[in-house]
Design a protein around this motif. Structure first.
Motif, PDB file in Angstrom:
ATOM      1  N   ARG A  90       0.847  -1.285  -0.067  1.00  0.00           N
ATOM      2  CA  ARG A  90       0.019   0.124   0.111  1.00  0.00           C
ATOM      3  C   ARG A  90       0.793   1.141  -0.022  1.00  0.00           C
ATOM      4  N   THR A  91       1.976   1.064   0.609  1.00  0.00           N
ATOM      5  CA  THR A  91       3.032   2.308   0.843  1.00  0.00           C
ATOM      6  C   THR A  91       3.551   2.648  -0.286  1.00  0.00           C
ATOM      7  N   ALA A  92       3.941   1.623  -1.308  1.00  0.00           N
ATOM      8  CA  ALA A  92       4.451   1.691  -2.653  1.00  0.00           C
ATOM      9  C   ALA A  92       3.416   2.072  -3.706  1.00  0.00           C
ATOM     10  N   VAL A  93       2.359   1.474  -3.436  1.00  0.00           N
ATOM     11  CA  VAL A  93       1.297   2.098  -4.320  1.00  0.00           C
ATOM     12  C   VAL A  93       1.118   3.420  -4.258  1.00  0.00           C
ATOM     13  N   ALA A  94       1.013   3.883  -3.198  1.00  0.00           N
ATOM     14  CA  ALA A  94       0.671   5.419  -2.819  1.00  0.00           C
ATOM     15  C   ALA A  94       1.513   6.432  -3.455  1.00  0.00           C
ATOM     16  N   ASP A  95       2.794   5.709  -3.931  1.00  0.00           N
ATOM     17  CA  ASP A  95       3.746   6.861  -4.788  1.00  0.00           C
ATOM     18  C   ASP A  95       3.248   7.167  -6.007  1.00  0.00           C
ATOM     19  N   GLY A  96       2.255   6.528  -6.434  1.00  0.00           N
ATOM     20  CA  GLY A  96       1.572   6.843  -7.739  1.00  0.00           C
ATOM     21  C   GLY A  96       2.217   6.121  -9.149  1.00  0.00           C
ATOM     22  N   GLY A  97       3.250   5.215  -8.928  1.00  0.00           N
ATOM     23  CA  GLY A  97       3.647   4.686 -10.253  1.00  0.00           C
ATOM     24  C   GLY A  97       2.800   3.779 -11.187  1.00  0.00           C
ATOM     25  N   ARG A  98       3.174   3.087 -11.782  1.00  0.00           N
ATOM     26  CA  ARG A  98       2.421   2.189 -12.919  1.00  0.00           C
ATOM     27  C   ARG A  98       2.528   0.720 -12.520  1.00  0.00           C
ATOM     28  N   ARG A  99       3.702   0.620 -11.525  1.00  0.00           N
ATOM     29  CA  ARG A  99       3.592  -1.213 -11.340  1.00  0.00           C
ATOM     30  C   ARG A  99       4.561  -0.920  -9.813  1.00  0.00           C
ATOM     31  N   VAL A 100       4.491  -1.978  -9.193  1.00  0.00           N
ATOM     32  CA  VAL A 100       5.208  -2.152  -7.867  1.00  0.00           C
ATOM     33  C   VAL A 100       5.611  -3.610  -7.814  1.00  0.00           C
ATOM     34  N   SER A 101       6.903  -3.953  -7.246  1.00  0.00           N
ATOM     35  CA  SER A 101       7.536  -5.089  -7.145  1.00  0.00           C
ATOM     36  C   SER A 101       7.635  -5.503  -5.878  1.00  0.00           C
ATOM     37  N   VAL A 102       7.200  -6.756  -5.455  1.00  0.00           N
ATOM     38  CA  VAL A 102       7.578  -7.357  -4.305  1.00  0.00           C
ATOM     39  C   VAL A 102       8.580  -8.407  -4.179  1.00  0.00           C
ATOM     40  N   HIS A 103       9.525  -8.333  -3.101  1.00  0.00           N
ATOM     41  CA  HIS A 103      10.640  -9.328  -3.119  1.00  0.00           C
ATOM     42  C   HIS A 103      10.707 -10.127  -1.731  1.00  0.00           C
ATOM     43  N   LEU A 104      10.862 -11.279  -1.796  1.00  0.00           N
ATOM     44  CA  LEU A 104      10.841 -11.798  -0.717  1.00  0.00           C
ATOM     45  C   LEU A 104      12.158 -12.793  -0.492  1.00  0.00           C
ATOM     46  N   ALA A 105      12.605 -12.833   0.595  1.00  0.00           N
ATOM     47  CA  ALA A 105      13.647 -13.858   0.756  1.00  0.00           C
ATOM     48  C   ALA A 105      13.604 -14.205   2.195  1.00  0.00           C
ATOM     49  N   ASP A 106      14.320 -15.415   2.659  1.00  0.00           N
ATOM     50  CA  ASP A 106      14.554 -16.148   3.968  1.00  0.00           C
ATOM     51  C   ASP A 106      15.789 -16.533   4.314  1.00  0.00           C
ATOM     52  N   GLN A 107      15.929 -16.512   5.458  1.00  0.00           N
ATOM     53  CA  GLN A 107      17.451 -17.206   6.205  1.00  0.00           C
ATOM     54  C   GLN A 107      17.360 -16.880   7.702  1.00  0.00           C
ATOM     55  N   ASN A 108      17.792 -17.927   8.103  1.00  0.00           N
ATOM     56  CA  ASN A 108      17.693 -18.229   9.650  1.00  0.00           C
ATOM     57  C   ASN A 108      16.750 -17.976  10.324  1.00  0.00           C
ATOM     58  N   ARG A 109      15.400 -18.498   9.679  1.00  0.00           N
ATOM     59  CA  ARG A 109      14.140 -18.328  10.120  1.00  0.00           C
ATOM     60  C   ARG A 109      13.604 -16.891  10.406  1.00  0.00           C
ATOM     61  N   GLN A 110      13.873 -16.121   9.090  1.00  0.00           N
ATOM     62  CA  GLN A 110      13.662 -14.663   9.032  1.00  0.00           C
ATOM     63  C   GLN A 110      13.173 -14.401   7.868  1.00  0.00           C
ATOM     64  N   ALA A 111      12.314 -13.694   7.457  1.00  0.00           N
ATOM     65  CA  ALA A 111      11.623 -13.259   5.879  1.00  0.00           C
ATOM     66  C   ALA A 111      11.791 -11.823   5.952  1.00  0.00           C
ATOM     67  N   LEU A 112      12.794 -11.523   4.638  1.00  0.00           N
ATOM     68  CA  LEU A 112      12.762 -10.228   4.252  1.00  0.00           C
ATOM     69  C   LEU A 112      11.831  -9.839   3.453  1.00  0.00           C
TER      70      LEU A 112
END
Length: 158
Positions: A90-112
């Motif tokens: 929602r924060t990225a969409v509020a910037d008014g661009g045409r697209r948003v990309s979402v990235h996910l990574a995991d390591q040591n039982r944590q997610a980025l």
């Protein structure tokens, strides 16, 4: 009379030594003109999705993130992961661009989880969203703005 080959009285001119090639210009070493570093995630599982910047993108991104976390064997933090992803998108969409990309990574039982707005020309990074991310369970979070848009991220314990 036979033609006699004429030999000069002086030694022949030697060619000048080759000129040293021009060296390329030295790179700027100051921080003033440098952009932010590209995001690099290595040596861990990752996933990425590109979505249209629309009101429904937050729910769709949340479903993608939860689905991938379930594939990786994480089911304990569904509510926190879903809430964080929706707020980031929602924060990225509020910037008014045409697209948003979402990235996910995991390591040591944590997610980025990272959301990129891809909207150029934004001013200073808005940090108002950081307390909300922390309140939703992020152990670490941040935001920055560059010429290619805003990057908002959160780390979640799984």
């Amino acid at each position: 009379m036979a033609a006699v080959e004429h030999t000069p009285d002086y030694p022949p001119k030697t060619p000048p030594p080759p000129k040293r090639p021009l060296s390329p210009p030295r790179p700027e070493t100051g921080l003033a003109g440098t952009g932010r570093a590209r995001m690099q995630v290595r040596n861990r599982r990752t996933a990425a999705w590109s979505l249209e910047a629309a009101p429904w993108s937050a729910g769709k991104a949340s479903a993608h993130v939860l689905g991938r976390l379930h594939e990786w064997g994480y089911r304990e933090a569904d509510k926190a992961a879903s809430s964080l992803t929706e707020l980031l998108v929602r924060t990225a969409v509020a910037d008014g661009g045409r697209r948003v990309s979402v990235h996910l990574a995991d390591q040591n039982r944590q997610a980025l989880i990272v959301a990129l707005s891809h909207q150029p020309g934004l001013a200073v990074a808005d940090t108002a969203v950081l307390p909300e991310l922390t309140g939703l369970g992020a152990v670490s979070c941040g935001t920055d703005t560059a010429e290619d848009g805003r990057r908002v991220w959160a780390v979640l314990d799984l």
